[in-house]
Design a protein around this motif. Sequence first.
Motif, PDB file in Angstrom:
ATOM      1  N   SER A 236     -16.927   9.674 -35.172  1.00  0.00           N
ATOM      2  CA  SER A 236     -15.994  10.610 -35.794  1.00  0.00           C
ATOM      3  C   SER A 236     -14.984   9.837 -36.635  1.00  0.00           C
ATOM      4  CB  SER A 236     -15.264  11.430 -34.724  1.00  0.00           C
ATOM      5  OG  SER A 236     -14.075  11.998 -35.242  1.00  0.00           O
ATOM      6  N   MET A 237     -14.818  10.245 -37.895  1.00  0.00           N
ATOM      7  CA  MET A 237     -13.872   9.567 -38.778  1.00  0.00           C
ATOM      8  C   MET A 237     -12.451   9.699 -38.242  1.00  0.00           C
ATOM      9  SD  MET A 237     -13.784   7.696 -41.480  1.00  0.00           S
ATOM     10  CE  MET A 237     -12.732   7.117 -42.811  1.00  0.00           C
ATOM     11  N   ASP A 238     -12.078  10.886 -37.815  1.00  0.00           N
ATOM     12  CA  ASP A 238     -10.717  11.105 -37.297  1.00  0.00           C
ATOM     13  C   ASP A 238     -10.445  10.222 -36.083  1.00  0.00           C
ATOM     14  OD1 ASP A 238     -10.226  12.948 -39.255  1.00  0.00           O
ATOM     15  OD2 ASP A 238     -10.610  14.699 -37.994  1.00  0.00           O
ATOM     16  N   GLN A 239     -11.408  10.162 -35.183  1.00  0.00           N
ATOM     17  CA  GLN A 239     -11.239   9.349 -33.980  1.00  0.00           C
ATOM     18  C   GLN A 239     -11.196   7.856 -34.321  1.00  0.00           C
ATOM     19  OE1 GLN A 239     -10.646  10.279 -30.817  1.00  0.00           O
ATOM     20  NE2 GLN A 239     -10.533  12.399 -31.554  1.00  0.00           N
ATOM     21  N   ALA A 240     -12.023   7.447 -35.280  1.00  0.00           N
ATOM     22  CA  ALA A 240     -12.049   6.040 -35.674  1.00  0.00           C
ATOM     23  C   ALA A 240     -10.741   5.624 -36.337  1.00  0.00           C
ATOM     24  CB  ALA A 240     -13.228   5.777 -36.606  1.00  0.00           C
ATOM     25  N   PRO A 252      -5.025   2.724 -41.986  1.00  0.00           N
ATOM     26  CA  PRO A 252      -5.912   1.857 -42.764  1.00  0.00           C
ATOM     27  C   PRO A 252      -5.715   2.021 -44.266  1.00  0.00           C
ATOM     28  CG  PRO A 252      -7.141   3.707 -41.817  1.00  0.00           C
ATOM     29  CD  PRO A 252      -5.785   3.733 -41.208  1.00  0.00           C
ATOM     30  N   THR A 253      -5.951   0.947 -45.004  1.00  0.00           N
ATOM     31  CA  THR A 253      -5.935   0.984 -46.462  1.00  0.00           C
ATOM     32  C   THR A 253      -7.207   1.688 -46.953  1.00  0.00           C
ATOM     33  OG1 THR A 253      -7.113  -1.116 -46.660  1.00  0.00           O
ATOM     34  CG2 THR A 253      -4.694  -1.207 -46.500  1.00  0.00           C
ATOM     35  N   GLU A 254      -7.292   1.911 -48.263  1.00  0.00           N
ATOM     36  CA  GLU A 254      -8.491   2.530 -48.839  1.00  0.00           C
ATOM     37  C   GLU A 254      -9.723   1.672 -48.550  1.00  0.00           C
ATOM     38  OE1 GLU A 254      -9.106   5.475 -50.448  1.00  0.00           O
ATOM     39  OE2 GLU A 254      -7.087   5.983 -49.762  1.00  0.00           O
ATOM     40  N   GLU A 255      -9.578   0.366 -48.676  1.00  0.00           N
ATOM     41  CA  GLU A 255     -10.691  -0.539 -48.411  1.00  0.00           C
ATOM     42  C   GLU A 255     -11.098  -0.474 -46.941  1.00  0.00           C
ATOM     43  OE1 GLU A 255     -11.657  -4.836 -50.121  1.00  0.00           O
ATOM     44  OE2 GLU A 255     -10.034  -4.907 -48.645  1.00  0.00           O
ATOM     45  N   GLN A 256     -10.129  -0.466 -46.051  1.00  0.00           N
ATOM     46  CA  GLN A 256     -10.436  -0.385 -44.629  1.00  0.00           C
ATOM     47  C   GLN A 256     -11.065   0.957 -44.270  1.00  0.00           C
ATOM     48  OE1 GLN A 256      -6.464  -1.347 -43.361  1.00  0.00           O
ATOM     49  NE2 GLN A 256      -6.972  -3.478 -42.895  1.00  0.00           N
ATOM     50  N   GLU A 258     -13.056   2.605 -46.175  1.00  0.00           N
ATOM     51  CA  GLU A 258     -14.466   2.480 -46.581  1.00  0.00           C
ATOM     52  C   GLU A 258     -15.261   1.743 -45.513  1.00  0.00           C
ATOM     53  OE1 GLU A 258     -17.202   0.214 -49.935  1.00  0.00           O
ATOM     54  OE2 GLU A 258     -15.089   0.618 -50.383  1.00  0.00           O
ATOM     55  N   TYR A 259     -14.702   0.646 -44.981  1.00  0.00           N
ATOM     56  CA  TYR A 259     -15.385  -0.094 -43.923  1.00  0.00           C
ATOM     57  C   TYR A 259     -15.577   0.793 -42.691  1.00  0.00           C
ATOM     58  CZ  TYR A 259     -13.917  -4.279 -46.547  1.00  0.00           C
ATOM     59  OH  TYR A 259     -13.695  -5.228 -47.510  1.00  0.00           O
ATOM     60  N   ILE A 260     -14.534   1.544 -42.331  1.00  0.00           N
ATOM     61  CA  ILE A 260     -14.623   2.434 -41.173  1.00  0.00           C
ATOM     62  C   ILE A 260     -15.767   3.423 -41.353  1.00  0.00           C
ATOM     63  CG2 ILE A 260     -13.446   4.318 -39.947  1.00  0.00           C
ATOM     64  CD1 ILE A 260     -10.804   2.770 -40.433  1.00  0.00           C
ATOM     65  N   GLN A 261     -15.845   4.022 -42.553  1.00  0.00           N
ATOM     66  CA  GLN A 261     -16.914   4.979 -42.819  1.00  0.00           C
ATOM     67  C   GLN A 261     -18.282   4.316 -42.745  1.00  0.00           C
ATOM     68  OE1 GLN A 261     -16.773   8.569 -43.461  1.00  0.00           O
ATOM     69  NE2 GLN A 261     -18.813   7.997 -42.775  1.00  0.00           N
ATOM     70  N   ASN A 262     -18.389   3.094 -43.237  1.00  0.00           N
ATOM     71  CA  ASN A 262     -19.662   2.361 -43.172  1.00  0.00           C
ATOM     72  C   ASN A 262     -20.118   2.170 -41.730  1.00  0.00           C
ATOM     73  OD1 ASN A 262     -18.936   0.060 -45.954  1.00  0.00           O
ATOM     74  ND2 ASN A 262     -19.797   2.113 -45.968  1.00  0.00           N
ATOM     75  N   PHE A 263     -19.199   1.781 -40.851  1.00  0.00           N
ATOM     76  CA  PHE A 263     -19.577   1.545 -39.453  1.00  0.00           C
ATOM     77  C   PHE A 263     -19.846   2.860 -38.719  1.00  0.00           C
ATOM     78  CE2 PHE A 263     -17.524  -2.624 -40.228  1.00  0.00           C
ATOM     79  CZ  PHE A 263     -18.571  -3.437 -39.807  1.00  0.00           C
ATOM     80  N   ILE A 264     -19.103   3.914 -39.053  1.00  0.00           N
ATOM     81  CA  ILE A 264     -19.388   5.230 -38.475  1.00  0.00           C
ATOM     82  C   ILE A 264     -20.795   5.681 -38.859  1.00  0.00           C
ATOM     83  CG2 ILE A 264     -18.827   7.694 -38.666  1.00  0.00           C
ATOM     84  CD1 ILE A 264     -15.893   6.879 -38.789  1.00  0.00           C
ATOM     85  N   SER A 265     -21.145   5.516 -40.116  1.00  0.00           N
ATOM     86  CA  SER A 265     -22.484   5.896 -40.578  1.00  0.00           C
ATOM     87  C   SER A 265     -23.554   5.097 -39.853  1.00  0.00           C
ATOM     88  CB  SER A 265     -22.604   5.682 -42.090  1.00  0.00           C
ATOM     89  OG  SER A 265     -21.716   6.522 -42.796  1.00  0.00           O
ATOM     90  N   GLY A 266     -23.280   3.810 -39.626  1.00  0.00           N
ATOM     91  CA  GLY A 266     -24.217   2.992 -38.871  1.00  0.00           C
ATOM     92  C   GLY A 266     -24.392   3.491 -37.450  1.00  0.00           C
ATOM     93  N   SER A 267     -23.288   3.879 -36.804  1.00  0.00           N
ATOM     94  CA  SER A 267     -23.352   4.411 -35.440  1.00  0.00           C
ATOM     95  C   SER A 267     -24.092   5.736 -35.405  1.00  0.00           C
ATOM     96  CB  SER A 267     -21.935   4.582 -34.874  1.00  0.00           C
ATOM     97  OG  SER A 267     -21.290   3.338 -34.755  1.00  0.00           O
ATOM     98  N   GLN A 268     -23.873   6.584 -36.418  1.00  0.00           N
ATOM     99  CA  GLN A 268     -24.571   7.866 -36.488  1.00  0.00           C
ATOM    100  C   GLN A 268     -26.074   7.679 -36.635  1.00  0.00           C
ATOM    101  OE1 GLN A 268     -22.403   9.582 -39.777  1.00  0.00           O
ATOM    102  NE2 GLN A 268     -20.914  10.598 -38.459  1.00  0.00           N
ATOM    103  N   LYS A 269     -26.478   6.688 -37.412  1.00  0.00           N
ATOM    104  CA  LYS A 269     -27.913   6.402 -37.561  1.00  0.00           C
ATOM    105  C   LYS A 269     -28.507   5.939 -36.241  1.00  0.00           C
ATOM    106  CE  LYS A 269     -27.572   5.144 -42.467  1.00  0.00           C
ATOM    107  NZ  LYS A 269     -27.657   4.086 -43.472  1.00  0.00           N
TER     108      LYS A 269
END
Length: 275
Positions: A236-240, A252-256, A258-269
């Motif tokens: 979950s993005m909100d939880q992360a 988190p910054t905009e860059e961070q 993006e990293y958070i979303q990348n790892f969330i997507s990896g966990s979802q996969k």
Amino acid sequence: MPQYSATDRPALGLICGNTYSVFVDSGNSPAHARDFLQLVEGMDASPVKFVVITHWHWDHIFGMDTMGLLSISHDLTKEKIQYLTTLAWDDASLDARVETGEEIEFCSSMIKREMPTRDELKLKTPDISFNSKMELDLGGVTCIVEHVGGVHAQDSLIVYIPEEKIMFLGDCIYQDFYSGEWSYDLDELTILLDKIRKYDVDYYVTGHQEPMAHAELWHWMDELVRVGEIVDLEVSMDQAVARFNEHEKVMPTEEQLEYIQNFISGSQKKLSETK
């Protein structure tokens, strides 16, 4: 030769020994390959004998036939390219593969932008392939070519020149973008970085950025891993973001993000694979 983002041209490399020279990657089109060949013709370099292909993605292989050199790749790269030679590359065929999910819109768009027509495109299967690691003696200069994998492409290679302390990374440190949302997997990233870190490197050449000094690249990678450790297996993005805020005491910054979303997507996969 620097990367050029407007048509997704990756950085290409020339490694010169006293006896002969080697290219790193062949470019994203016959025109890209010709531009590089023309650049090298004006240099006082030993004859170019090989081109090392860092992985199978189109932007690194479409210039192979134009270069007319013996090509070296990982075994998996050769298998992938053998399959790509069976495909049609006209607009309609590209569009159809985007519809089925075999190709992604970004790559299709960039192929059309770099090559409005593909009449002269001819794919070539690598001449030499290997499984783990090989070494090329160019005469006073050594190229260590090692399979490192990673989520961007499982066949990824690095090319290391110990005499110069320079490493060509290709795209191995980038996200997986061929299977759904762009993503990182922390475990796979850690394994990849351990393989890279063991070498004594002053400068890294990446596929789609400017070359980086050692401190710059590892500052980036350490920050990426740190964010991944905070996110852990959260989906979950909100939880992360809440976890990050609690851990760092700052949003988190905009860059961070993006990293958070990348790892969330990896966990979802990962989660979808276990269902």
